[in-house]
Write an enzyme that holds these catalytic residues in place. Structure first.
Site, PDB file in Angstrom:
ATOM      1  CE  LYS A   1      41.701   6.594 -54.754  1.00  0.00           C
ATOM      2  NZ  LYS A   1      41.428   5.619 -53.722  1.00  0.00           N
ATOM      3  NE  ARG A   2      37.193   1.473 -61.103  1.00  0.00           N
ATOM      4  CZ  ARG A   2      35.958   1.462 -60.599  1.00  0.00           C
ATOM      5  NH1 ARG A   2      34.962   1.985 -61.277  1.00  0.00           N
ATOM      6  NH2 ARG A   2      35.713   0.904 -59.429  1.00  0.00           N
TER       7      ARG A   2
ATOM      8  CG  HIS B   1      36.504  -7.866 -55.368  1.00  0.00           C
ATOM      9  ND1 HIS B   1      37.659  -7.491 -54.717  1.00  0.00           N
ATOM     10  CD2 HIS B   1      36.728  -9.129 -55.798  1.00  0.00           C
ATOM     11  CE1 HIS B   1      38.543  -8.482 -54.765  1.00  0.00           C
ATOM     12  NE2 HIS B   1      37.989  -9.483 -55.407  1.00  0.00           N
TER      13      HIS B   1
ATOM     14  CB  THR C   1      44.985  -2.317 -53.008  1.00  0.00           C
ATOM     15  OG1 THR C   1      44.707  -2.037 -54.378  1.00  0.00           O
ATOM     16  CG2 THR C   1      44.207  -3.552 -52.574  1.00  0.00           C
TER      17      THR C   1
ATOM     18  CE  LYS D   1      48.574  -1.361 -55.036  1.00  0.00           C
ATOM     19  NZ  LYS D   1      47.637  -1.284 -56.167  1.00  0.00           N
TER      20      LYS D   1
ATOM     21  CE  LYS E   1      37.443   3.726 -57.492  1.00  0.00           C
ATOM     22  NZ  LYS E   1      37.958   2.999 -56.326  1.00  0.00           N
TER      23      LYS E   1
END
Length: 843
Positions: free
Chosen positions: A566-567, A375, A674, A678, A572
């Site tokens: 998100k985290r 992952h 993901t 969504k 990110k």
């Protein structure tokens, strides 16, 4: 015949515990409120009402759950065992009502009883048994396994305290204990008699028996018990319900009377405290050594319990040595990242030490049992455990790993006889100081299949972190792009869109997402666009109310909702988003007549408690929000919100409300993502890099319906190789320079020029995730976003086409690919008619 349109008895003749009609649900709810909660409606608390509703739904699931176990047993079906340290399930009640096909009946029943179903749903505590995408993916896959009628067991940990609840105090993240079990959990069934011993520490002894065979005995320092807690996972529109089995740690002796009677009252319960700490909290801080030790204990604990359980089930149907010889045909076990990788050594130990199997037979079974999903491409996330810690906690497993490594490296030497560097890289033992056990290498050697989670990610796995293993075993490597369940993330969370899809494609649209294509011919229809716009506005109004309640910030639902949830992590790049917001702030200050559609920026996500830079990014977001939201010159154009405690429950109203989805990680760093799926499945347009599943989303929805920016993965690698100098970009771009200068001047920190200096200095001097390199490209595409939103017809067309073309990203498709490419398992249909209530279960 469509979903749930089967012949049913009249409501009067339905069994109170199993009937699906409105009248049956009302009777069952009243029974459960009275006989289980010991309340009548006039004095019942909101929690009582929720518990009664949960037990009412659970009764209907049990019928299917028991029948599923019975059917799988009769078919001797090969079972998928999904080993995951995380399951971010989200609230159960709403999802189970959807999957049973009785949401409308339940809402009508509640209304007729004078109850508010929305309020009942809001009472449920979310099981915070995951940190982010990994755990949520596991939950989506469990939903799809049941929906596709694949026999499966999910194995994991029943954390007493899940991922922390997040509060924001003075702009800073504050972690609060997640007390998700404080009011009980109506969905789980404790199995106190189903327990397994788990050992830690000690030494290994060898004894030669009379016939000359050597017997190996692990003499542990500590032994705890793993106790099973079972939850049914129901499929959508089918009668299959699979098992999620989570393990709770208990002391083998919880109270020491001898110690107590000698006056050591605290020492009398030491064993209980030490044992229960193993499953006390999700992901302890592993910066200190004690945190690393607890993390390794957690991983081994749940893996050992799970494999012992699988062996028990295998021997139940075929006792003796012959039964275990067929273990890999009875089960296929998926390792969800490296957390359960110790399973390779543990299965070898159980087969050899507990069941006296020869090495060759045990290794053949092990190699044909496990498959491994990678992952991450981040080196720090590829777990490596200190050899000293491993030897101290799992001495027998270290012996087994050395033996696996010995045989494996002999195989590598035969293939690459003179390549000593390759041999060192592929070894299960890292020889650099301090020496380590490499869990990704162990998973790769001990599995029959290895897969990445997006097309780009899988190629990078083969060309970077597992390149040597791919060159040795190219046929072992696969891609299975991640997916999400449309049941939770559209049907449940977006009733407006669900109503449109139900009308166009019928109630079964969520089982076959090719049905989404029926939207495509309507993309240019003015009337349909008006309906689409109204659907989106209703979702935004709903989120605006929640934002007001959660943060006290009033936002304009007709503004562009630009959302990044998100985290929180540097790769990110939430701070890239913030730099753009500050640049807009500066531009409006310089030109109050700037043509800019009002925009609301929504952030959400949790930072790891020990991750100082991520927590500083949260502080920066909130500090920028404070200035912008209180500046009358700016706040008519921009609003900034940090929505606290992002989790599945809080995410459900966010995805439908988004106009723009921020998927802006550094290319080559995100395995899949993901959240991008969504958002897009709910009609948001994406601004994103060519990273993870963004690449495939862009291919599916069309390049013209995706705002792509930034360096490609190849360009990122080249930039780093050539000696990246972020300082030059900072000096050469006046807009970027002014943006960072505003932060350093203390504009967003009440004059404190040092508060955000660690963040800005890191960007200017190091910038490991190339924020400054992508800044101008990002700003340019954001300008294009603004111009596109100013043309409502064009924007709505793009939004409709995004939804219409997202069918590939259902988790049902992902599970079908696992079944076909890797697991080689077939569906087993379950029907509950003429249910036999004989005692048949997984326990």
């Amino acid at each position: 015949m469509t979903l749930k349109e089967t012949s049913q008895p009249s409501p009067e003749r339905e069994h109170t515990r199993t009937g699906l009609s409105k009248e049956s649900l009302k009777r069952a709810f009243k029974d459960n409120l009275f006989y289980v909660q010991a309340r009548f409606q006039d004095v019942a608390t909101p929690h009582d009402l929720y518990m009664a509703a949960a037990y009412t739904v659970r009764d209907r699931m049990f019928e299917r759950w028991i029948k599923s176990a019975q059917t799988y047993q009769e078919h001797n079906a090969r079972t998928v065992c999904y080993l995951s340290a995380e399951y971010l399930l989200g609230p159960h009640l709403g999802n189970n009502l959807i999957n049973l096909g009785i949401m409308d009946n339940a809402c009508q029943a509640a209304e007729e009883m004078g109850l508010d179903m929305e309020n009942i749903l809001a009472q449920e505590e979310e099981p915070g048994l995951g940190n982010g995408g990994l755990g949520r993916l596991a939950a989506c896959y469990m939903d799809s396994l049941s929906t596709l009628q694949i026999p499966a067991i999910g194995y994991g940990i029943r954390y007493e305290f899940g991922i922390f609840d997040q509060e924001i105090h003075d702009g800073w993240q504050v972690e609060i204990s997640d007390l998700w079990l404080r009011n009980g959990n109506p969905w789980e069934i404790p199995r106190p008699k189903l327990r397994y011993p788990v050992k830690f520490g000690g030494s290994v002894e060898r004894h030669t028996e009379e016939h000359g065979q050597q017997r190996i005995c692990w003499l542990p320092d500590i032994e705890v018990n793993g106790v099973a807690y079972d939850t049914p996972i129901l499929g959508f529109g089918v009668d299959n319900a699979n098992l999620l089995r989570l393990w709770h740690a208990e002391a083998s002796q919880s109270f020491d009377f001898h110690t107590f009677h000698h006056g050591n009252y605290y020492g009398a319960v030491n064993a209980k405290i030490a044992a229960e700490s193993i499953t006390k909290v999700l992901y302890p801080n592993d910066e200190p050594e004690v945190g690393k030790e607890l993390r390794l204990k957690q991983q081994y604990f749940f893996v050992s319990c799970s494999l012992q359980d699988m062996i028990r089930l295998c021997l139940k149907n075929a006792p003796g040595h012959a039964g275990l010889e067929d273990f890999h045909n009875k089960f296929t076990a998926q390792l969800n990242d490296t957390h359960p990788a110790i399973a390779v050594a543990e299965l070898m130990r159980l087969l050899m030490d507990d069941h006296q199997m020869a090495w060759q037979s045990a290794w053949r079974i092990t190699r044909h049992t496990f498959a491994y999903t990678n992952h991450t491409l981040l080196p720090e996330a590829l777990e490596c455990w200190s050899l000293e810690l491993f030897r101290r906690l799992l001495p027998r497993h270290l012996e087994i790993i050395y033996e696996i490594n010995h045989h494996f490296l002999d195989q590598v030497r035969m293939r690459f006889p003179w390549d000593h560097e390759r041999i060192n890289r592929m070894s299960l033992i890292g020889e650099e100081q301090p020496r380590t056990v490499r869990m990704a290498n162990l998973a790769s050697v001990g599995s029959y299949a290895v897969n990445g989670v997006a097309a780009m990610h899988s190629e990078l796995v083969k060309s970077t972190i597992l390149k040597d293993f791919y060159e040795l075993w190219p046929d072992k490597f696969h891609n299975v792009t991640n997916g999400i369940t449309p049941r939770r993330f559209v049907q449940l969370s977006n009733p407006g869109l669900n109503a449109i899809l139900h009308e166009l494609a019928g109630p079964e649209w969520a089982k076959d997402l090719d049905n989404l294509r029926r939207l495509e011919p309507l993309a240019d229809d003015a009337g349909f666009q008006d309906r689409w716009r109204g659907m989106k506005l209703a979702a935004k109004e709903c989120l605006a109310k929640r934002i007001m309640t959660a943060t006290g910030v009033k936002v304009n639902p007709r503004s562009l909702f630009d959302i990044q949830v998100k985290r929180i992590h540097e790769y990110k790049r939430q701070h890239l988003n913030v730099l753009h917001i500050i640049s807009l702030y500066n531009r409006i200050k310089q030109n109050p007549n700037l043509e800019l559609h009002p925009r609301t920026f929504v952030f959400g996500g949790k930072a790891a408690p020990g991750y100082a830079m991520a927590k500083l990014i949260i502080k920066l977001i909130n500090s920028v929000a404070e200035i912008i939201n209180n500046d009358p010159q700016i706040n008519e154009h921009l609003r900034v919100v940090f929505y606290p405690d992002f989790n599945v429950k809080n995410a459900e109203p966010i995805y439908p409300a988004a106009d723009l989805s921020e998927q802006i990680s550094t290319a080559g760093k995100e395995a899949s993502g993901t959240g991008n799926m969504k958002f897009s499945m709910n009609g948001a347009l994406t601004i994103g890099t060519l990273d993870g599943a963004n690449v495939e989303i862009r291919e599916e929805v069309g390049h013209e319906n995706f705002f792509c920016f930034g360096l490609t993965e190849e360009q990122v690698a080249e930039t780093s190789r050539n000696g990246y100098r972020p300082w030059d970009l900072y000096q050469d771009n006046p807009q970027l320079h002014e943006t960072i200068a505003l932060i350093n001047a203390g504009v967003f920190s009440h004059g404190d020029r040092e508060l955000f200096r660690p963040l800005t200095d890191n960007l200017i001097n190091h910038d490991p995730f190339l924020v400054l390199a992508d800044y101008q490209s990002y700003v340019d595409r954001q300008n294009e976003v603004n111009q596109t939103f100013l043309d409502p017809s064009r924007w709505n067309r793009m939004s409709i086409l995004n939804v219409a073309r997202m069918g590939k990203f259902s988790s049902d498709r992902s599970i079908r690919e696992y079944c076909e490419k890797i697991w080689k398992v077939k569906p087993v249909k379950v029907e509950v008619t003429n249910l036999n209530h004989d005692k048949v279960s997984f326990s």
